[in-house]
Design a protein around this motif. Structure first.
Motif, PDB file in Angstrom:
ATOM      1  N   UNK A 137       9.647   7.275  13.515  1.00 44.93           N
ATOM      2  CA  UNK A 137      10.890   7.244  12.750  1.00 44.93           C
ATOM      3  C   UNK A 137      10.956   6.000  11.868  1.00 44.93           C
ATOM      4  N   UNK A 138      10.529   4.875  12.382  1.00 45.26           N
ATOM      5  CA  UNK A 138      10.545   3.631  11.603  1.00 45.26           C
ATOM      6  C   UNK A 138       9.588   3.720  10.412  1.00 45.26           C
ATOM      7  N   UNK A 139       8.403   4.268  10.619  1.00 48.60           N
ATOM      8  CA  UNK A 139       7.453   4.420   9.512  1.00 48.60           C
ATOM      9  C   UNK A 139       7.992   5.381   8.467  1.00 48.60           C
ATOM     10  N   UNK A 140       8.605   6.475   8.899  1.00 49.09           N
ATOM     11  CA  UNK A 140       9.196   7.433   7.970  1.00 49.09           C
ATOM     12  C   UNK A 140      10.299   6.768   7.146  1.00 49.09           C
ATOM     13  N   UNK A 141      11.169   6.022   7.815  1.00 50.60           N
ATOM     14  CA  UNK A 141      12.280   5.375   7.129  1.00 50.60           C
ATOM     15  C   UNK A 141      11.787   4.316   6.145  1.00 50.60           C
ATOM     16  N   UNK A 142      10.764   3.577   6.524  1.00 48.45           N
ATOM     17  CA  UNK A 142      10.251   2.545   5.635  1.00 48.45           C
ATOM     18  C   UNK A 142       9.621   3.159   4.394  1.00 48.45           C
ATOM     19  N   UNK A 143       8.827   4.192   4.573  1.00 44.22           N
ATOM     20  CA  UNK A 143       8.137   4.809   3.450  1.00 44.22           C
ATOM     21  C   UNK A 143       9.095   5.560   2.538  1.00 44.22           C
ATOM     22  N   UNK A 144       9.844   6.487   3.089  1.00 43.32           N
ATOM     23  CA  UNK A 144      10.715   7.318   2.274  1.00 43.32           C
ATOM     24  C   UNK A 144      11.980   6.582   1.863  1.00 43.32           C
ATOM     25  N   UNK A 145      12.399   5.618   2.646  1.00 44.63           N
ATOM     26  CA  UNK A 145      13.539   4.808   2.237  1.00 44.63           C
ATOM     27  C   UNK A 145      13.222   4.009   0.982  1.00 44.63           C
ATOM     28  N   UNK A 146      12.033   3.429   0.948  1.00 43.03           N
ATOM     29  CA  UNK A 146      11.607   2.691  -0.234  1.00 43.03           C
ATOM     30  C   UNK A 146      11.510   3.621  -1.435  1.00 43.03           C
ATOM     31  N   UNK A 147      10.917   4.785  -1.254  1.00 40.03           N
ATOM     32  CA  UNK A 147      10.803   5.751  -2.349  1.00 40.03           C
ATOM     33  C   UNK A 147      12.190   6.167  -2.844  1.00 40.03           C
ATOM     34  N   UNK A 148      13.119   6.376  -1.923  1.00 43.45           N
ATOM     35  CA  UNK A 148      14.481   6.760  -2.284  1.00 43.45           C
ATOM     36  C   UNK A 148      15.154   5.670  -3.114  1.00 43.45           C
ATOM     37  N   UNK A 149      15.061   4.422  -2.682  1.00 42.01           N
ATOM     38  CA  UNK A 149      15.723   3.336  -3.403  1.00 42.01           C
ATOM     39  C   UNK A 149      15.068   3.072  -4.756  1.00 42.01           C
ATOM     40  N   UNK A 150      13.762   3.249  -4.858  1.00 43.89           N
ATOM     41  CA  UNK A 150      13.099   3.113  -6.153  1.00 43.89           C
ATOM     42  C   UNK A 150      13.585   4.212  -7.091  1.00 43.89           C
ATOM     43  N   UNK A 151      13.704   5.437  -6.601  1.00 41.45           N
ATOM     44  CA  UNK A 151      14.188   6.545  -7.426  1.00 41.45           C
ATOM     45  C   UNK A 151      15.624   6.303  -7.883  1.00 41.45           C
ATOM     46  N   UNK A 152      16.476   5.844  -6.979  1.00 41.28           N
ATOM     47  CA  UNK A 152      17.868   5.555  -7.342  1.00 41.28           C
ATOM     48  C   UNK A 152      17.920   4.435  -8.376  1.00 41.28           C
ATOM     49  N   UNK A 153      17.101   3.404  -8.197  1.00 36.19           N
ATOM     50  CA  UNK A 153      17.061   2.304  -9.157  1.00 36.19           C
ATOM     51  C   UNK A 153      16.650   2.804 -10.536  1.00 36.19           C
ATOM     52  N   UNK A 154      15.654   3.675 -10.592  1.00 32.20           N
ATOM     53  CA  UNK A 154      15.188   4.212 -11.875  1.00 32.20           C
ATOM     54  C   UNK A 154      16.282   5.037 -12.555  1.00 32.20           C
ATOM     55  N   UNK A 155      17.021   5.822 -11.782  1.00 35.53           N
ATOM     56  CA  UNK A 155      18.105   6.631 -12.353  1.00 35.53           C
ATOM     57  C   UNK A 155      19.202   5.726 -12.905  1.00 35.53           C
ATOM     58  N   UNK A 156      19.584   4.703 -12.161  1.00 34.52           N
ATOM     59  CA  UNK A 156      20.625   3.776 -12.623  1.00 34.52           C
ATOM     60  C   UNK A 156      20.149   3.023 -13.857  1.00 34.52           C
TER      61      UNK A 156
END
Length: 51
Positions: A8-27
């Motif tokens: 769960x921690x590895x999933x959150x670290x990997x996909x959490x980072x991808x999610x925040x990068x995507x949100x940053x790009x949209x903003x």
């Protein structure tokens, strides 16, 4: 450590980072989109208005 927690921690670290990068790009795209320039310029002048 519990293998479930580690997975769960590895999933959150990997996909959490991808999610925040995507949100940053949209903003960033929203803020720098050429058609938004006038809207942001008007908002920047709000404190200078004498109502």
């Amino acid at each position: 450590m519990d293998p479930t927690y580690r997975a769960l921690a590895e999933f959150a670290q990997t996909w959490g980072l991808a999610y925040f990068v995507a949100v940053f790009m949209v903003v960033l795209a929203y803020a720098l989109w050429p058609s938004r320039k006038q809207q942001f310029d008007e908002a920047a002048r709000i404190p200078l208005r004498e109502d």
